[in-house]
Design an enzyme around this catalytic site. Structure first.
Site, PDB file in Angstrom:
ATOM      1  N   HIS A 152       0.801  -1.214   0.000  1.00 15.80           N
ATOM      2  CA  HIS A 152       0.000   0.000   0.000  1.00 15.80           C
ATOM      3  C   HIS A 152       0.842   1.275   0.000  1.00 15.80           C
ATOM      4  O   HIS A 152       0.337   2.357  -0.264  1.00 15.80           O
ATOM      5  CB  HIS A 152      -0.987   0.020   1.172  1.00 15.80           C
ATOM      6  CG  HIS A 152      -0.374   0.136   2.520  1.00 15.80           C
ATOM      7  ND1 HIS A 152      -0.192  -0.925   3.367  1.00 15.80           N
ATOM      8  CD2 HIS A 152       0.090   1.213   3.195  1.00 15.80           C
ATOM      9  CE1 HIS A 152       0.340  -0.512   4.503  1.00 15.80           C
ATOM     10  NE2 HIS A 152       0.522   0.780   4.423  1.00 15.80           N
ATOM     11  N   ASP A 182      -0.132  -7.540   1.167  1.00 15.78           N
ATOM     12  CA  ASP A 182       0.406  -6.210   1.468  1.00 15.78           C
ATOM     13  C   ASP A 182       1.934  -6.208   1.483  1.00 15.78           C
ATOM     14  O   ASP A 182       2.560  -5.659   2.392  1.00 15.78           O
ATOM     15  CB  ASP A 182      -0.130  -5.673   2.796  1.00 15.78           C
ATOM     16  CG  ASP A 182       0.105  -4.168   2.933  1.00 15.78           C
ATOM     17  OD1 ASP A 182       0.184  -3.487   1.894  1.00 15.78           O
ATOM     18  OD2 ASP A 182       0.233  -3.680   4.079  1.00 15.78           O
ATOM     19  N   SER A 259       4.762   2.086   7.642  1.00 15.10           N
ATOM     20  CA  SER A 259       4.387   0.923   6.836  1.00 15.10           C
ATOM     21  C   SER A 259       5.560   0.388   6.028  1.00 15.10           C
ATOM     22  O   SER A 259       6.284   1.144   5.363  1.00 15.10           O
ATOM     23  CB  SER A 259       3.263   1.281   5.864  1.00 15.10           C
ATOM     24  OG  SER A 259       2.014   1.069   6.436  1.00 15.10           O
TER      25      SER A 259
END
Length: 422
Positions: A152, A182, A259
């Protein structure tokens, strides 16, 4: 390091909650396999908060296979003081990436020394595209400078740069990515003399209470370090319809921009990859989640080769059958999964699975209750998700369902996750 008051980025913007199906007749919500599940009104109230991104954009699970997401779900967490535990013996795992030898130090963790040792293997990731600019994190996994990050962070990027600990900034490109897990692998132009490969640990041996550190770019402040412990293992978590399971939970502060960054043990080995947090505010309150590195290990060489990862898909949403729901449906006992919706033109629809009907007044009737898969009883929604992860697109599974008081076997040929649903 960016100065305070820097530009507002895509990664730091709050996001609204995704829509829930709300019905008083459906008392529990679970991970979906093709559409959002139903949720109790009081659960909707309890989970109200800010849905934000840890990187750049949301992605995730709709089918039971491992899925990921920048989507950040929240509940209040209670941080716990770090506890240092001795490490178990190392286990060598198959795969193209190295496995470090575990050597958990005794006594207090020397965080400054640990950070100094591992920081050169961590990179900040800067992305730009039609939706604006954003930041994320990654870490180097090969001698030629390949970098692992979250899907993402880069999925909408038109331009990508990685930033090393010494402020060296170089371009990067996506070699392969997978929205459902992901994960993404980048090729970079990092100079050979600046490449330090991260050491990978064994996430299967991680235990609650072990000390960890997270390194990332929270709100654009690259190479920031935070510390905490492993709060729990084998967590199932995520937005409705896109849940992931087997996650590591940590109270080490993880924020938008972390992330794709590493969660490391006290020996400096990567044991997880930061993906989601839960908080009532667009920042950490001590409930963060990381993808176990062992799960990523098998996928990374395939992603680096540009292979498209195909995940099995059914196309239903379901809820665990609680005593209340069992009573409303006229069932003799509370067991199995109630099919709440069936996606059009999905494997489930082609197989003839039927959804429970929810009336305007909250009454429920009809539909299928899945009680077993290939003859094995289902004890939870996670059981189905784990079973699907072991399957391949094209496999046929047989659901044993209760339908109008009768037991019916329904064979379903698993499809591949579609790019879009609906």
């Amino acid at each position: 390091m960016r100065p305070p008051g820097g530009k507002e980025t895509m990664s730091s913007l709050p996001r609204p909650y995704p829509a829930h199906i709300t019905a008083s007749a459906v008392p529990t919500a679970t991970a979906a396999v093709g559409a959002p599940p139903a949720t109790k009104p009081e659960q909707t109230q309890a989970r109200r908060g800010v849905l934000s991104l840890l990187g750049a954009l949301t992605a995730g699970l709709v089918g039971g296979a491992a899925g990921g997401g920048a989507a950040t779900w929240y509940w209040q967490g209670q941080p716990t003081d770090p506890v240092v535990l001795s490490a178990p013996s190392p286990v060598q795992l198959p795969g193209a990436l190295p496995v470090a030898q575990l050597s958990m130090p005794s006594g207090e963790v020397d965080i400054p020394a640990l950070f100094h040792d591992v920081a050169p293997s961590v990179v900040g990731i800067e992305v730009s595209g039609r939706r604006g600019n954003g930041e994320g994190t990654g870490f180097i996994v090969t001698e030629d400078g390949q970098v692992v990050t979250s899907n993402h962070v880069v999925e909408s990027a038109q331009e990508i740069h990685v930033l090393l600990a010494d402020e060296t900034r170089v371009p990067a490109k996506v070699a392969g990515r997978d929205a459902r897990s992901d994960l993404a692998v980048l090729t970079t132009e990092i100079p050979p003399d600046k490449i330090q490969v991260a050491r990978l640990g064994d996430s299967d041996r991680v235990r609650p209470g072990e000390p960890v550190i997270a390194i990332g770019s929270p709100f654009g402040f690259d190479h920031s370090v935070s510390h905490g412990i492993i709060s729990a293992v084998d967590r199932t978590y995520g937005p409705p319809g896109r849940s992931m399971f087997g996650l590591l939970q940590t109270d080490a502060p993880i924020n938008p921009g972390n992330s794709g960054g590493p969660l490391l043990n006290a020996a400096g080995e990567v044991i997880g990859i930061a993906t989601m947090i839960q908080s009532p505010v667009p920042g950490s309150v001590g409930v963060g989640f990381a993808i176990p590195v062992n799960r990523a290990r098998a996928l990374l060489p395939r992603l680096a080769a540009g292979e498209q990862i195909r995940h099995p898909w059914i196309g239903i949403s379901y809820n665990s059958v609680t005593p209340e729901l069992a009573e409303r449906l006229g069932l003799k006992k509370a067991a199995g999964l109630a099919v709440m919706s069936v996606v059009a033109d999905s494997p489930a629809e082609r197989a003839g699975l039927q959804a429970v009907e929810v009336g305007r007044n909250g009454d429920v009737s009809g539909g299928d209750i899945i009680v077993a898969v290939d003859g094995k009883a289902l004890d939870s929604d996670t059981t189905l998700a784990r079973d699907l992860q072991k399957r391949a697109v094209g496999d046929t599974i047989t659901f044993s369902v209760l339908r109008a008081g009768l037991s019916v076997d329904v064979p379903v040929e698993l499809g591949a996750w579609p790019d879009t649903i609906g």
